[in-house]
Design a protein around this motif. Structure first.
Motif, PDB file in Angstrom:
ATOM      1  N   ASP A   1       0.811  -1.214   0.000  1.00 31.87           N
ATOM      2  CA  ASP A   1       0.000   0.000   0.000  1.00 31.87           C
ATOM      3  C   ASP A   1       0.847   1.268   0.000  1.00 31.87           C
ATOM      4  O   ASP A   1       0.509   2.245  -0.648  1.00 31.87           O
ATOM      5  CB  ASP A   1      -0.941   0.020   1.204  1.00 31.87           C
ATOM      6  CG  ASP A   1      -2.028  -1.043   1.108  1.00 31.87           C
ATOM      7  OD1 ASP A   1      -2.412  -1.383  -0.029  1.00 31.87           O
ATOM      8  OD2 ASP A   1      -2.483  -1.518   2.150  1.00 31.87           O
TER       9      ASP A   1
ATOM     10  N   SER B   1      -9.606   1.120  -1.217  1.00 28.32           N
ATOM     11  CA  SER B   1      -9.983   2.266  -0.387  1.00 28.32           C
ATOM     12  C   SER B   1      -8.884   3.320  -0.508  1.00 28.32           C
ATOM     13  O   SER B   1      -7.804   3.048  -1.051  1.00 28.32           O
ATOM     14  CB  SER B   1     -10.178   1.865   1.079  1.00 28.32           C
ATOM     15  OG  SER B   1      -8.956   1.419   1.635  1.00 28.32           O
TER      16      SER B   1
ATOM     17  N   GLU C   1      -6.602   6.246   1.714  1.00 26.11           N
ATOM     18  CA  GLU C   1      -6.217   6.868   2.969  1.00 26.11           C
ATOM     19  C   GLU C   1      -5.676   8.239   2.604  1.00 26.11           C
ATOM     20  O   GLU C   1      -4.845   8.369   1.696  1.00 26.11           O
ATOM     21  CB  GLU C   1      -5.165   6.035   3.719  1.00 26.11           C
ATOM     22  CG  GLU C   1      -5.781   4.821   4.356  1.00 26.11           C
ATOM     23  CD  GLU C   1      -4.872   4.127   5.346  1.00 26.11           C
ATOM     24  OE1 GLU C   1      -3.679   4.459   5.430  1.00 26.11           O
ATOM     25  OE2 GLU C   1      -5.382   3.227   6.038  1.00 26.11           O
TER      26      GLU C   1
ATOM     27  N   TYR D   1      -3.917  11.970   3.671  1.00 25.54           N
ATOM     28  CA  TYR D   1      -2.924  12.499   4.609  1.00 25.54           C
ATOM     29  C   TYR D   1      -2.739  13.998   4.432  1.00 25.54           C
ATOM     30  O   TYR D   1      -2.871  14.533   3.329  1.00 25.54           O
ATOM     31  CB  TYR D   1      -1.568  11.816   4.382  1.00 25.54           C
ATOM     32  CG  TYR D   1      -1.555  10.364   4.765  1.00 25.54           C
ATOM     33  CD1 TYR D   1      -1.077   9.965   5.999  1.00 25.54           C
ATOM     34  CD2 TYR D   1      -2.034   9.389   3.897  1.00 25.54           C
ATOM     35  CE1 TYR D   1      -1.064   8.615   6.365  1.00 25.54           C
ATOM     36  CE2 TYR D   1      -2.025   8.052   4.244  1.00 25.54           C
ATOM     37  CZ  TYR D   1      -1.535   7.670   5.475  1.00 25.54           C
ATOM     38  OH  TYR D   1      -1.535   6.345   5.823  1.00 25.54           O
TER      39      TYR D   1
ATOM     40  N   LYS E   1      -2.495  10.876   8.964  1.00 28.96           N
ATOM     41  CA  LYS E   1      -3.706  10.383   8.298  1.00 28.96           C
ATOM     42  C   LYS E   1      -4.901  11.161   8.833  1.00 28.96           C
ATOM     43  O   LYS E   1      -5.101  11.260  10.039  1.00 28.96           O
ATOM     44  CB  LYS E   1      -3.901   8.894   8.536  1.00 28.96           C
ATOM     45  CG  LYS E   1      -5.090   8.328   7.776  1.00 28.96           C
ATOM     46  CD  LYS E   1      -5.114   6.823   7.763  1.00 28.96           C
ATOM     47  CE  LYS E   1      -5.591   6.295   9.079  1.00 28.96           C
ATOM     48  NZ  LYS E   1      -5.883   4.853   9.054  1.00 28.96           N
TER      49      LYS E   1
ATOM     50  N   HIS F   1      -8.144  10.839   7.091  1.00 27.74           N
ATOM     51  CA  HIS F   1      -9.409  10.193   6.716  1.00 27.74           C
ATOM     52  C   HIS F   1      -9.140   8.889   5.971  1.00 27.74           C
ATOM     53  O   HIS F   1      -8.170   8.763   5.240  1.00 27.74           O
ATOM     54  CB  HIS F   1     -10.225  11.126   5.813  1.00 27.74           C
ATOM     55  CG  HIS F   1     -11.566  10.590   5.429  1.00 27.74           C
ATOM     56  ND1 HIS F   1     -12.614  10.491   6.316  1.00 27.74           N
ATOM     57  CD2 HIS F   1     -12.022  10.103   4.247  1.00 27.74           C
ATOM     58  CE1 HIS F   1     -13.672   9.983   5.689  1.00 27.74           C
ATOM     59  NE2 HIS F   1     -13.332   9.734   4.437  1.00 27.74           N
ATOM     60  N   SER F   2     -10.044   7.926   6.138  1.00 31.03           N
ATOM     61  CA  SER F   2     -10.072   6.699   5.343  1.00 31.03           C
ATOM     62  C   SER F   2     -11.419   6.635   4.649  1.00 31.03           C
ATOM     63  O   SER F   2     -12.459   6.865   5.276  1.00 31.03           O
ATOM     64  CB  SER F   2      -9.907   5.463   6.232  1.00 31.03           C
ATOM     65  OG  SER F   2      -8.634   5.443   6.823  1.00 31.03           O
ATOM     66  N   SER F   3     -11.405   6.333   3.365  1.00 33.32           N
ATOM     67  CA  SER F   3     -12.655   6.280   2.601  1.00 33.32           C
ATOM     68  C   SER F   3     -13.401   4.977   2.869  1.00 33.32           C
ATOM     69  O   SER F   3     -12.905   4.077   3.538  1.00 33.32           O
ATOM     70  CB  SER F   3     -12.348   6.375   1.105  1.00 33.32           C
ATOM     71  OG  SER F   3     -11.804   5.139   0.635  1.00 33.32           O
TER      72      SER F   3
ATOM     73  N   THR G   1     -14.964   1.437   1.208  1.00 31.28           N
ATOM     74  CA  THR G   1     -14.277   0.470   0.349  1.00 31.28           C
ATOM     75  C   THR G   1     -15.091   0.217  -0.920  1.00 31.28           C
ATOM     76  O   THR G   1     -16.297   0.472  -0.963  1.00 31.28           O
ATOM     77  CB  THR G   1     -14.040  -0.867   1.070  1.00 31.28           C
ATOM     78  OG1 THR G   1     -15.305  -1.400   1.463  1.00 31.28           O
ATOM     79  CG2 THR G   1     -13.147  -0.675   2.280  1.00 31.28           C
TER      80      THR G   1
ATOM     81  N   SER H   1     -13.681   9.937  -2.072  1.00 27.54           N
ATOM     82  CA  SER H   1     -12.819  10.029  -0.898  1.00 27.54           C
ATOM     83  C   SER H   1     -13.658  10.173   0.367  1.00 27.54           C
ATOM     84  O   SER H   1     -13.258   9.717   1.430  1.00 27.54           O
ATOM     85  CB  SER H   1     -11.860  11.212  -1.021  1.00 27.54           C
ATOM     86  OG  SER H   1     -12.543  12.440  -0.828  1.00 27.54           O
TER      87      SER H   1
ATOM     88  N   GLN I   1      -3.185   7.710  -0.540  1.00 30.08           N
ATOM     89  CA  GLN I   1      -2.648   6.361  -0.671  1.00 30.08           C
ATOM     90  C   GLN I   1      -3.790   5.461  -1.132  1.00 30.08           C
ATOM     91  O   GLN I   1      -4.860   5.458  -0.523  1.00 30.08           O
ATOM     92  CB  GLN I   1      -2.109   5.911   0.681  1.00 30.08           C
ATOM     93  CG  GLN I   1      -1.242   4.692   0.629  1.00 30.08           C
ATOM     94  CD  GLN I   1      -0.645   4.441   1.994  1.00 30.08           C
ATOM     95  OE1 GLN I   1      -1.349   3.994   2.896  1.00 30.08           O
ATOM     96  NE2 GLN I   1       0.620   4.746   2.161  1.00 30.08           N
TER      97      GLN I   1
ATOM     98  N   LYS J   1      -5.215   1.954  -1.315  1.00 29.99           N
ATOM     99  CA  LYS J   1      -5.027   0.687  -0.627  1.00 29.99           C
ATOM    100  C   LYS J   1      -5.840  -0.396  -1.347  1.00 29.99           C
ATOM    101  O   LYS J   1      -6.921  -0.127  -1.834  1.00 29.99           O
ATOM    102  CB  LYS J   1      -5.483   0.793   0.828  1.00 29.99           C
ATOM    103  CG  LYS J   1      -4.652   1.788   1.641  1.00 29.99           C
ATOM    104  CD  LYS J   1      -5.115   1.882   3.070  1.00 29.99           C
ATOM    105  CE  LYS J   1      -4.892   0.639   3.862  1.00 29.99           C
ATOM    106  NZ  LYS J   1      -3.515   0.309   4.210  1.00 29.99           N
TER     107      LYS J   1
END
Length: 195
Positions: free
Chosen positions: A85, A112, A114, A116, A121, A123-125, A127, A139, A149, A151
């Motif tokens: 990743d 997904s 990530e 930055y 980091k 936020h994470s989206s 999937t 996003s 990033q 993933k």
């Protein structure tokens, strides 16, 4: 003492007026969609689209290959098979709002993002499990970022197309407004000193 207090009020009023009006003046933005249709097949240039792809090992291709369908045109990009990743990082030259991208590929490659900012980091989206029909992975974050990033459970088993981001661009009149505010502060200061 009284003169200095009056001078300070004038300077603060002019400064507050300038700072308060700048965000509205700088509200213009440019949305960019990288379709990858203008690339030759092969390694993605490190500075393509004004972004830093150098750590990612992305490859562009335009030859039809199911289930790796393009969303628009024929160009799309993919990462090295089973890459990690961290090697899929895409860096922006300036802080940006990242909207998302279209993906197609083998089911089970679950994707997904990530996001930055300054190495942290933010936020994470959600999937997305890709298929032959390109689907948009948003996003889900409206704040500013400087790196994305991508993933995946299986790098190399998906393609990405129409990578979309929005950059704030200062309008020319925002600089004029800032200059006018600074001049007002200077004039107020000069008047007070001459008294």
């Amino acid at each position: 003492m009284r003169k200095n207090l009056h001078l300070l009020r004038g300077v603060l009023a002019a400064g507050v007026l300038t700072v308060a009006t700048l965000p509205a003046a700088m509200a213009a933005s440019i949305t960019t969609v990288l379709s990858f249709d203008d690339l030759a097949d092969g390694v993605l240039p490190a500075g393509y689209g004004g972004l830093d792809w150098s750590t990612a090992g992305w490859t562009a291709f335009s030859i039809p290959a199911a289930p790796y369908s393009a969303h628009s045109g024929t160009g799309r990009v993919t990462t090295g098979f089973m890459a990690d990743d961290a090697s899929s990082a895409i860096r922006f030259a300036q802080m940006t709002t990242f909207d998302g991208a279209f993906f197609a590929g083998q089911g089970g490659a679950v994707l997904s993002f990530e996001l930055y900012l300054g190495g942290q980091k933010v936020h994470s989206s959600a999937t997305l499990d890709p298929s032959a029909a390109p689907s948009f992975l948003a996003s889900g974050y409206a704040g500013l970022v400087d790196m994305v990033q991508v993933k995946s459970v299986n790098h190399g088993e998906f393609v990405m197309d129409d990578f979309t981001f929005t950059q704030a661009v200062p309008e020319p009149h925002s600089y004029a407004l800032l200059l006018a505010g600074l001049l007002a502060v200077g004039v107020a200061t000069r008047r007070q000193q001459s008294r």
